[in-house]
Design a protein around this motif. Structure first.
Motif, PDB file in Angstrom:
ATOM      1  N   ASP A 131      -5.360  14.410  -6.761  1.00  0.00           N
ATOM      2  CA  ASP A 131      -6.294  14.794  -5.691  1.00  0.00           C
ATOM      3  C   ASP A 131      -6.388  16.312  -5.581  1.00  0.00           C
ATOM      4  O   ASP A 131      -7.478  16.881  -5.505  1.00  0.00           O
ATOM      5  CB  ASP A 131      -5.812  14.240  -4.339  1.00  0.00           C
ATOM      6  CG  ASP A 131      -6.100  12.747  -4.184  1.00  0.00           C
ATOM      7  OD1 ASP A 131      -6.980  12.221  -4.896  1.00  0.00           O
ATOM      8  OD2 ASP A 131      -5.450  12.115  -3.325  1.00  0.00           O
ATOM      9  N   ASP A 141     -10.771   9.502  -4.406  1.00  0.00           N
ATOM     10  CA  ASP A 141      -9.353   9.155  -4.431  1.00  0.00           C
ATOM     11  C   ASP A 141      -9.324   7.630  -4.553  1.00  0.00           C
ATOM     12  O   ASP A 141      -9.561   6.916  -3.584  1.00  0.00           O
ATOM     13  CB  ASP A 141      -8.694   9.634  -3.132  1.00  0.00           C
ATOM     14  CG  ASP A 141      -7.251   9.151  -2.987  1.00  0.00           C
ATOM     15  OD1 ASP A 141      -6.857   8.205  -3.696  1.00  0.00           O
ATOM     16  OD2 ASP A 141      -6.524   9.712  -2.150  1.00  0.00           O
ATOM     17  N   ALA A 188       0.839  -1.200   0.000  1.00  0.00           N
ATOM     18  CA  ALA A 188       0.000   0.000   0.000  1.00  0.00           C
ATOM     19  C   ALA A 188       0.876   1.252   0.000  1.00  0.00           C
ATOM     20  O   ALA A 188       0.421   2.339  -0.352  1.00  0.00           O
ATOM     21  CB  ALA A 188      -0.931   0.011   1.205  1.00  0.00           C
ATOM     22  N   GLY A 231       1.235  12.058 -10.138  1.00  0.00           N
ATOM     23  CA  GLY A 231       0.880  11.018  -9.175  1.00  0.00           C
ATOM     24  C   GLY A 231      -0.475  11.261  -8.541  1.00  0.00           C
ATOM     25  O   GLY A 231      -1.236  12.140  -8.973  1.00  0.00           O
ATOM     26  N   GLY A 232      -0.744  10.493  -7.502  1.00  0.00           N
ATOM     27  CA  GLY A 232      -2.035  10.572  -6.832  1.00  0.00           C
ATOM     28  C   GLY A 232      -2.247  11.887  -6.108  1.00  0.00           C
ATOM     29  O   GLY A 232      -3.339  12.456  -6.134  1.00  0.00           O
ATOM     30  N   SER A 233      -1.206  12.384  -5.463  1.00  0.00           N
ATOM     31  CA  SER A 233      -1.350  13.628  -4.706  1.00  0.00           C
ATOM     32  C   SER A 233      -1.743  14.784  -5.621  1.00  0.00           C
ATOM     33  O   SER A 233      -2.657  15.558  -5.309  1.00  0.00           O
ATOM     34  CB  SER A 233      -0.047  13.971  -3.977  1.00  0.00           C
ATOM     35  OG  SER A 233       0.298  12.954  -3.073  1.00  0.00           O
ATOM     36  N   ASN A 259      -6.261   3.538   2.412  1.00  0.00           N
ATOM     37  CA  ASN A 259      -4.882   3.042   2.292  1.00  0.00           C
ATOM     38  C   ASN A 259      -4.360   2.412   3.576  1.00  0.00           C
ATOM     39  O   ASN A 259      -3.446   1.612   3.544  1.00  0.00           O
ATOM     40  CB  ASN A 259      -3.945   4.167   1.842  1.00  0.00           C
ATOM     41  CG  ASN A 259      -4.129   5.441   2.630  1.00  0.00           C
ATOM     42  OD1 ASN A 259      -5.225   5.998   2.684  1.00  0.00           O
ATOM     43  ND2 ASN A 259      -3.071   5.905   3.260  1.00  0.00           N
ATOM     44  N   MET A 292     -12.886   8.654  -0.486  1.00  0.00           N
ATOM     45  CA  MET A 292     -11.951   7.731  -1.142  1.00  0.00           C
ATOM     46  C   MET A 292     -12.618   6.409  -1.506  1.00  0.00           C
ATOM     47  O   MET A 292     -13.563   5.964  -0.868  1.00  0.00           O
ATOM     48  CB  MET A 292     -10.724   7.503  -0.269  1.00  0.00           C
ATOM     49  CG  MET A 292     -10.967   6.744   1.006  1.00  0.00           C
ATOM     50  SD  MET A 292      -9.740   7.089   2.318  1.00  0.00           S
ATOM     51  CE  MET A 292      -8.180   7.058   1.462  1.00  0.00           C
ATOM     52  N   HIS A 326       2.429   3.998  -9.123  1.00  0.00           N
ATOM     53  CA  HIS A 326       3.308   3.178  -8.285  1.00  0.00           C
ATOM     54  C   HIS A 326       2.553   2.315  -7.274  1.00  0.00           C
ATOM     55  O   HIS A 326       3.164   1.515  -6.571  1.00  0.00           O
ATOM     56  CB  HIS A 326       4.388   4.037  -7.610  1.00  0.00           C
ATOM     57  CG  HIS A 326       3.949   4.864  -6.443  1.00  0.00           C
ATOM     58  ND1 HIS A 326       4.176   4.462  -5.148  1.00  0.00           N
ATOM     59  CD2 HIS A 326       3.330   6.055  -6.363  1.00  0.00           C
ATOM     60  CE1 HIS A 326       3.707   5.403  -4.324  1.00  0.00           C
ATOM     61  NE2 HIS A 326       3.191   6.370  -5.040  1.00  0.00           N
ATOM     62  N   LYS A 327       1.234   2.453  -7.239  1.00  0.00           N
ATOM     63  CA  LYS A 327       0.441   1.578  -6.368  1.00  0.00           C
ATOM     64  C   LYS A 327      -0.045   0.348  -7.130  1.00  0.00           C
ATOM     65  O   LYS A 327      -0.673  -0.528  -6.549  1.00  0.00           O
ATOM     66  CB  LYS A 327      -0.745   2.346  -5.776  1.00  0.00           C
ATOM     67  CG  LYS A 327      -0.364   3.605  -4.978  1.00  0.00           C
ATOM     68  CD  LYS A 327       0.333   3.297  -3.675  1.00  0.00           C
ATOM     69  CE  LYS A 327       0.833   4.529  -2.928  1.00  0.00           C
ATOM     70  NZ  LYS A 327      -0.194   5.318  -2.252  1.00  0.00           N
ATOM     71  N   HIS A 334      -6.791  10.419   2.652  1.00  0.00           N
ATOM     72  CA  HIS A 334      -5.335  10.603   2.562  1.00  0.00           C
ATOM     73  C   HIS A 334      -5.010  12.080   2.779  1.00  0.00           C
ATOM     74  O   HIS A 334      -5.839  12.955   2.500  1.00  0.00           O
ATOM     75  CB  HIS A 334      -4.881  10.166   1.165  1.00  0.00           C
ATOM     76  CG  HIS A 334      -3.395  10.091   0.984  1.00  0.00           C
ATOM     77  ND1 HIS A 334      -2.638  11.165   0.590  1.00  0.00           N
ATOM     78  CD2 HIS A 334      -2.543   9.063   1.140  1.00  0.00           C
ATOM     79  CE1 HIS A 334      -1.368  10.799   0.508  1.00  0.00           C
ATOM     80  NE2 HIS A 334      -1.276   9.527   0.836  1.00  0.00           N
ATOM     81  N   SER A 346      -2.697   6.497  -9.101  1.00  0.00           N
ATOM     82  CA  SER A 346      -1.243   6.628  -9.065  1.00  0.00           C
ATOM     83  C   SER A 346      -0.590   5.330  -9.526  1.00  0.00           C
ATOM     84  O   SER A 346      -0.928   4.248  -9.039  1.00  0.00           O
ATOM     85  CB  SER A 346      -0.803   6.941  -7.636  1.00  0.00           C
ATOM     86  OG  SER A 346       0.606   6.968  -7.567  1.00  0.00           O
ATOM     87  N   VAL A 369      -6.715   5.797  -5.490  1.00  0.00           N
ATOM     88  CA  VAL A 369      -5.312   5.384  -5.627  1.00  0.00           C
ATOM     89  C   VAL A 369      -5.105   3.926  -5.179  1.00  0.00           C
ATOM     90  O   VAL A 369      -4.348   3.190  -5.787  1.00  0.00           O
ATOM     91  CB  VAL A 369      -4.382   6.352  -4.859  1.00  0.00           C
ATOM     92  CG1 VAL A 369      -2.956   5.825  -4.832  1.00  0.00           C
ATOM     93  CG2 VAL A 369      -4.412   7.739  -5.499  1.00  0.00           C
ATOM     94  N   GLN A 370      -5.805   3.503  -4.124  1.00  0.00           N
ATOM     95  CA  GLN A 370      -5.628   2.126  -3.649  1.00  0.00           C
ATOM     96  C   GLN A 370      -6.511   1.141  -4.414  1.00  0.00           C
ATOM     97  O   GLN A 370      -6.361  -0.074  -4.254  1.00  0.00           O
ATOM     98  CB  GLN A 370      -5.954   2.035  -2.148  1.00  0.00           C
ATOM     99  CG  GLN A 370      -4.945   2.731  -1.258  1.00  0.00           C
ATOM    100  CD  GLN A 370      -3.584   2.036  -1.232  1.00  0.00           C
ATOM    101  OE1 GLN A 370      -3.461   0.838  -1.448  1.00  0.00           O
ATOM    102  NE2 GLN A 370      -2.545   2.802  -0.965  1.00  0.00           N
TER     103      GLN A 370
HETATM  104  C1  LIG Z   1      -0.359   6.713  -2.179  1.00  0.00           C
HETATM  105  C2  LIG Z   1      -1.646   7.432  -2.053  1.00  0.00           C
HETATM  106  C3  LIG Z   1      -1.792   8.746  -2.506  1.00  0.00           C
HETATM  107  C4  LIG Z   1      -0.633   9.551  -3.046  1.00  0.00           C
HETATM  108  O1  LIG Z   1      -0.190   9.089  -4.298  1.00  0.00           O
HETATM  109  P1  LIG Z   1       1.267   9.566  -4.811  1.00  0.00           P
HETATM  110  O2  LIG Z   1       1.320   9.071  -6.214  1.00  0.00           O
HETATM  111  O3  LIG Z   1       2.255   8.889  -3.931  1.00  0.00           O
HETATM  112  O4  LIG Z   1       1.283  11.040  -4.733  1.00  0.00           O
HETATM  113  C5  LIG Z   1      -3.034   9.339  -2.408  1.00  0.00           C
HETATM  114  N1  LIG Z   1      -4.085   8.675  -1.905  1.00  0.00           N
HETATM  115  C6  LIG Z   1      -4.000   7.406  -1.467  1.00  0.00           C
HETATM  116  C7  LIG Z   1      -5.204   6.721  -0.948  1.00  0.00           C
HETATM  117  C8  LIG Z   1      -2.766   6.742  -1.514  1.00  0.00           C
HETATM  118  O5  LIG Z   1      -2.682   5.494  -1.070  1.00  0.00           O
END
Ligand SMILES: *Cc1c(COP(=O)(O)O)cnc(C)c1O
Length: 395
Positions: free
Chosen positions: A74, A176, A8, A69-71, A151, A147, A201-202, A100, A199, A178-179
Motif C-alpha cells: 500500500d 488495497d 480477516a 506484506g500488504g502494508s 477488512n 479498497m 497471511h490473509k 486500512h 498479503s 488484501v481482503q
Molecule cells: C491486513 C490488511 C493490510 C495489512 O497487511 P499486512 O500484510 O498485515 O501488512 C492492509 N489492508 C487490509 C485491507 C488488510 O486487511
C-alpha cells in the motif's frame, strides 16, 4: 470448542504453503543473487513463484513486485503514484474514510508533504459511489485509491466502475485488495486497475510477505534503498521461502475459491440470521455485496471488548472494531464513517469464518453471542438507561 473466527486478522498457514517453504529453508537456502548452483536454484524458485502469483490474478510476471506484506505494498503503490503526480504538477488524491490504516496513514503523510486529499463519503453500507468519484476528479488528480473489500465490515466496492472512471480521466487507480485476493475472483487483465496490494497471511500463506501488482508502464518508486533486487524497486535479499509459500497458498485458494465461496456465503448468512434475532442488534456492511466469510454486528448497550473476552472464555476467537490507541479505546473509524454513533460503534463484533467452519460451529457462536450479550446487558448502566427510556435506543 475451539473456534477461530478471526480470519480477516490472519489465517492459519495451509499445508501446501508449509510444504513449499521447508525445502527452501533446509536445502535450497542460497541467496538468489549468488551465481553458484544453490543460489541459482533459489532464483529459479523465486521466479517460478512470481509467474504463479501473476497467473493467479491475470497479471504478467514482470508486473509483480514482492514486498513484506500488504502494508508495504500500500505504501509503495501510493508513494509511487504520488511521485509521478508531483512530477507532472498533479498533487490531488482521492480516497475514502474506510481504508486500512496502511493507506490512511500514508495519505496523511502525503498531506503534510503538500498533497491535497479528498475523502469521498461512503453509504451506510460502506459503498463508494462511482458518480461521486467522477464529480471529485480534477485536472490535478493523480491517484484514486479505494479498497477492493473492507477488512472490518466486509463490503465489496464497485471496483470495475470506479476503475473505469479513473481510466476515462487518465488517473491512476490503486486498490488495497488484501481482503479480496484469494477470496474473490480477480483478473487484472480485464479489470481497470493500475496498482493492487495483497498479503499472503490473509489467504493461508506466511506472515511478512505480500506483493504489489503494478501494471506495465506504471513506474514504481522504491521505499527501500540498497541492492538491485526486484528490478531495483525493492532492495533486500528476497524472502524466498515466504514467497514460495505465498505462491502455493494463493494457487490453492484460487483453485478452491468457487466451492469455498459458496460454503462460506451460506454459513455467513446463517450466522447473520442467527445474530439478527438478538434484540437491538444490527448488521454492519452491505448484506449481499459482502466478503463470503465476514459478519460484523453492533449490539446496543455493551462494550465490544468485554464481549470478546467472554467469547474467548468459550473458545471463540473474534475481533471488535475498537482499536486500542495509546491506552484508550477508540471506536472503529470504519463504523463511525458508515454513520454508527460513537456509543453503538463501541459495541461491535467481527466474526470472520474460515473455509473449515461448520454449521455446528456457527450455531455455537450464535448461542454464545446471544448469552454473552444478555449477560453483559444485565449489569450495563447504559442498557438500564435505554430500557428505562432515559435515553433512546439507536438500533
Ligand atoms: C491486513 C490488511 C493490510 C495489512 O497487511 P499486512 O500484510 O498485515 O501488512 C492492509 N489492508 C487490509 C485491507 C488488510 O486487511
Amino acid at each position: 470448542m475451539n473456534i477461530y473466527a478471526d480470519n480477516a486478522a490472519t489465517t492459519r498457514m495451509s499445508r501446501a504453503a508449509i510444504d513449499a517453504m521447508l525445502p527452501l529453508m533446509e536445502e535450497t537456502f542460497g541467496n538468489p543473487s549468488s551465481l553458484y548452483t544453490i543460489g541459482q536454484r533459489a532464483k529459479t524458485a523465486l521466479e517460478d513463484a512470481r509467474e504463479r502469483v501473476a497467473a493467479c490474478i491475470g497479471a504478467q510476471p514482470w508486473e509483480i513486485l514482492f514486498t513484506s506484506g500488504g502494508s508495504e505494498a500500500d505504501n509503495q503503490a501510493i508513494r509511487s503514484a504520488a511521485a509521478l503526480g508531483k512530477k507532472a504538477g498533479k498533487c490531488h488524491i482521492i480516497s475514502d474514510p474506510i481504508e486500512h490504516h496502511a493507506v490512511l496513514h500514508t495519505l496523511q503523510a502525503l498531506e503534510k508533504e503538500g498533497f491535497e486529499i479528498t475523502f469521498l463519503p461512503v453509504s451506510p453500507a460502506g459503498l463508494v459511489d462511482p458518480a461521486a468519484l467522477e464529480a471529485a476528479i480534477r485536472p490535478d488528480t493523480c491517484l484514486v485509491t479505494v479498497m477492493y473489500a473492507n477488512n472490518e465490515i466486509g463490503t465489496i466496492e464497485p471496483i470495475r466502475a470506479l476503475g473505469e472512471i479513473c481510466r476515462a480521466h487518465g488517473v491512476l487507480f490503486h486498490t488495497d485488495a488484501v481482503q479480496a485476493v484469494g477470496h474473490l475472483p480477480i483478473d487484472v487483465g480485464t479489470l481497470p486497475i493500475d496498482l493492487l496490494s495483497a498479503s499472503a497471511h490473509k489467504f493461508h500463506g506466511p506472515k511478512g510477505v505480500g506483493f504489489l501488482y503494478a501494471k506495465k508502464g506504471v513506474r514504481l518508486t522504491n521505499l527501500i534503498e540498497g541492492g538491485a533486487q526486484e528490478r531495483g524497486k525493492r532492495a533486500g535479499t528476497e524472502n524466498v521461502p515466504g514467497i514460495a509459500g505465498m505462491a502455493a497458498a494463493l494457487e490453492e485458494a484460487v483453485a478452491g475459491m468457487p466451492a469455498h465461496a459458496a460454503k462460506l456465503t451460506a454459513l455467513r448468512d446463517r450466522l447473520i440470521r442467527g445474530l439478527q434475532a438478538i434484540p437491538h442488534a444490527a448488521l454492519n456492511g452491505d448484506p449481499t455485496q459482502r466478503l463470503p466469510g465476514n459478519v460484523n454486528f453492533c449490539f446496543e448497550g455493551i462494550e465490544g471488548e468485554s464481549l470478546l473476552l467472554l467469547l474467548d472464555d468459550r473458545g471463540i476467537s473474534a475481533s471488535s472494531g475498537s482499536a486500542c490507541t495509546s491506552g484508550a479505546l477508540d471506536p472503529s473509524h470504519v463504523l463511525l464513517a458508515i454513520g454508527r454513533p460513537h456509543d453503538v460503534a463501541h459495541g461491535s463484533l467481527r466474526l470472520t469464518l474460515g473455509e473449515n467452519a461448520t454449521e455446528e460451529e456457527v450455531d455455537f457462536i450464535i448461542q454464545s453471542v446471544a448469552e454473552v450479550v444478555t449477560y453483559l446487558r444485565g449489569f450495563s448502566p447504559v442498557w438500564r438507561d435505554l430500557c428505562a427510556g432515559k435515553t433512546p435506543f439507536l438500533l
